[in-house]
Scaffold this motif. Structure first.
Motif, short mmCIF file in Angstrom:
data_model
loop_
_atom_site.label_atom_id
_atom_site.label_comp_id
_atom_site.label_asym_id
_atom_site.label_seq_id
_atom_site.Cartn_x
_atom_site.Cartn_y
_atom_site.Cartn_z
N VAL A 1 36.69 -43.66 148.53
CA VAL A 1 36.00 -42.86 149.54
C VAL A 1 34.52 -43.21 149.60
O VAL A 1 33.90 -43.16 150.67
CB VAL A 1 36.19 -41.35 149.23
CG1 VAL A 1 35.25 -40.49 150.07
CG2 VAL A 1 37.63 -40.95 149.49
N THR A 2 33.93 -43.61 148.47
CA THR A 2 32.50 -43.92 148.45
C THR A 2 32.21 -45.41 148.59
O THR A 2 31.12 -45.79 149.03
CB THR A 2 31.85 -43.41 147.15
OG1 THR A 2 32.55 -43.97 146.03
CG2 THR A 2 31.91 -41.90 147.08
N PHE A 3 33.16 -46.26 148.22
CA PHE A 3 32.92 -47.70 148.23
C PHE A 3 33.15 -48.33 149.60
O PHE A 3 32.27 -49.02 150.13
CB PHE A 3 33.84 -48.36 147.19
CG PHE A 3 33.70 -49.86 147.13
CD1 PHE A 3 32.54 -50.46 146.66
CD2 PHE A 3 34.75 -50.68 147.53
CE1 PHE A 3 32.42 -51.84 146.60
CE2 PHE A 3 34.64 -52.06 147.47
CZ PHE A 3 33.47 -52.64 147.00
N LEU A 4 34.30 -48.10 150.19
CA LEU A 4 34.63 -48.76 151.47
C LEU A 4 33.64 -48.44 152.60
O LEU A 4 33.29 -49.34 153.37
CB LEU A 4 36.06 -48.40 151.90
CG LEU A 4 37.19 -49.04 151.10
CD1 LEU A 4 38.54 -48.64 151.68
CD2 LEU A 4 37.06 -50.57 151.08
N PRO A 5 33.16 -47.19 152.73
CA PRO A 5 32.23 -46.90 153.84
C PRO A 5 30.92 -47.68 153.76
O PRO A 5 30.23 -47.80 154.79
CB PRO A 5 31.96 -45.39 153.69
CG PRO A 5 33.15 -44.87 152.97
CD PRO A 5 33.54 -45.96 152.02
N GLN A 6 30.58 -48.22 152.59
CA GLN A 6 29.33 -48.96 152.47
C GLN A 6 29.31 -50.22 153.33
O GLN A 6 28.25 -50.77 153.63
CB GLN A 6 29.08 -49.34 151.01
CG GLN A 6 29.14 -48.20 150.02
CD GLN A 6 28.16 -47.10 150.34
OE1 GLN A 6 27.11 -47.34 150.92
NE2 GLN A 6 28.50 -45.88 149.98
N PHE A 7 30.48 -50.66 153.75
CA PHE A 7 30.58 -51.89 154.51
C PHE A 7 30.84 -51.64 156.00
O PHE A 7 31.21 -52.56 156.73
CB PHE A 7 31.69 -52.77 153.92
CG PHE A 7 31.46 -53.11 152.47
CD1 PHE A 7 30.72 -54.23 152.11
CD2 PHE A 7 31.95 -52.29 151.47
CE1 PHE A 7 30.49 -54.53 150.78
CE2 PHE A 7 31.73 -52.59 150.13
CZ PHE A 7 30.99 -53.71 149.80
N VAL A 8 30.66 -50.39 156.43
CA VAL A 8 30.88 -50.03 157.83
C VAL A 8 29.67 -49.25 158.33
O VAL A 8 29.18 -48.36 157.65
CB VAL A 8 32.15 -49.17 157.99
CG1 VAL A 8 32.35 -48.77 159.44
CG2 VAL A 8 33.38 -49.92 157.49
N SER A 9 29.17 -49.60 159.51
CA SER A 9 28.03 -48.89 160.09
C SER A 9 28.47 -47.54 160.63
O SER A 9 29.57 -47.41 161.17
CB SER A 9 27.42 -49.72 161.23
OG SER A 9 26.99 -50.98 160.75
N PRO A 10 27.60 -46.51 160.49
CA PRO A 10 27.96 -45.16 160.96
C PRO A 10 28.34 -45.11 162.44
O PRO A 10 29.19 -44.33 162.83
CB PRO A 10 26.68 -44.35 160.69
CG PRO A 10 26.03 -45.07 159.56
CD PRO A 10 26.31 -46.51 159.79
#
Length: 213
Positions: A135-144
């Motif tokens: 939940v915390t790792f994957l979003p780091q590679f996607v822009s809001p």
């Protein structure tokens, strides 16, 4: 299809992180290496397949949940990314302070291959640390504001398994030699800990500074 693939710089950073994560000992690695040594390489592969299935399921759930969060609130998604960056820093510190644990013994119980697969599935599917990490790792590679966030999250999650597979199969094949080497050279495990901490820490700091601009 191409809209689901991140930019080259992001993709390279992600691949480096995935390799570091794959080489870092954890409960799943302990299981499939232990089975490879104590039972058979086939059992080791079955355990890895089960663990990978758990990661794919987490990927689907994370992609659906985070894309819904992004659609509901870009601000909330951004906050999650910042919190995730801090969590990566925490993981880096923990890796240096406590190190990783990999304990693979000799002859163990000989379970049916189906049962070994289910053990591998359970060890990742039911592990709360895996849930928090994805939940915390994957979003780091996607822009809001990315309209293709869900597809990119799915792509990254599946890519995680694709990259980890040949590395893990090689570890399974040479499990006996690896276990012997680690017993003789504990510094090797610490080197992996520092690799993991360095990759996670550097990437997290870069993200935190980027959010602060």
């Amino acid at each position: 299809m191409l809209q689901f693939v991140p930019q080259t710089s992001v993709l390279i950073a992600y691949l480096v992180a995935v390799v570091a994560l794959t080489l870092t000992p954890g409960p799943d690695m302990t299981l499939f290496l232990g089975k490879a040594i104590g039972q058979s390489r086939l059992a080791g592969c079955a355990a890895f397949l089960g663990a990978s299935t758990g990661l794919v399921i987490h990927t689907v759930l994370v992609a659906v949940g985070l894309s819904a969060l992004l659609a509901a609130s870009v601000t909330a998604f951004t906050i999650l990314k910042v919190v995730g960056s801090l969590y990566l820093v925490y993981l880096a510190v923990q890796a240096i302070r406590h190190g990783s644990a990999l304990s693979v013994g000799g002859k163990g119980s000989s379970d049916p291959i189906g049962k070994v697969y289910l053990k591998g599935l359970a060890i990742n599917l039911l592990n709360p640390k895996i849930i928090v990490f994805f939940v915390t790792f994957l979003p780091q590679f996607v822009s809001p504001g990315d309209p293709h966030a869900a597809g990119k999250l799915m792509f990254l999650g599946i890519l995680f398994v694709v990259v980890a597979t040949p590395i893990s199969l090689a570890l399974i094949w040479f499990a006996g030699s690896i276990a012997t080497f680690l017993k003789r050279s504990p510094k090797a495990t610490r080197a992996v800990d520092w690799l993991f901490a360095g990759v996670m820490g550097a990437f997290a700091v870069r993200l935190i500074l980027a959010h602060g601009k």
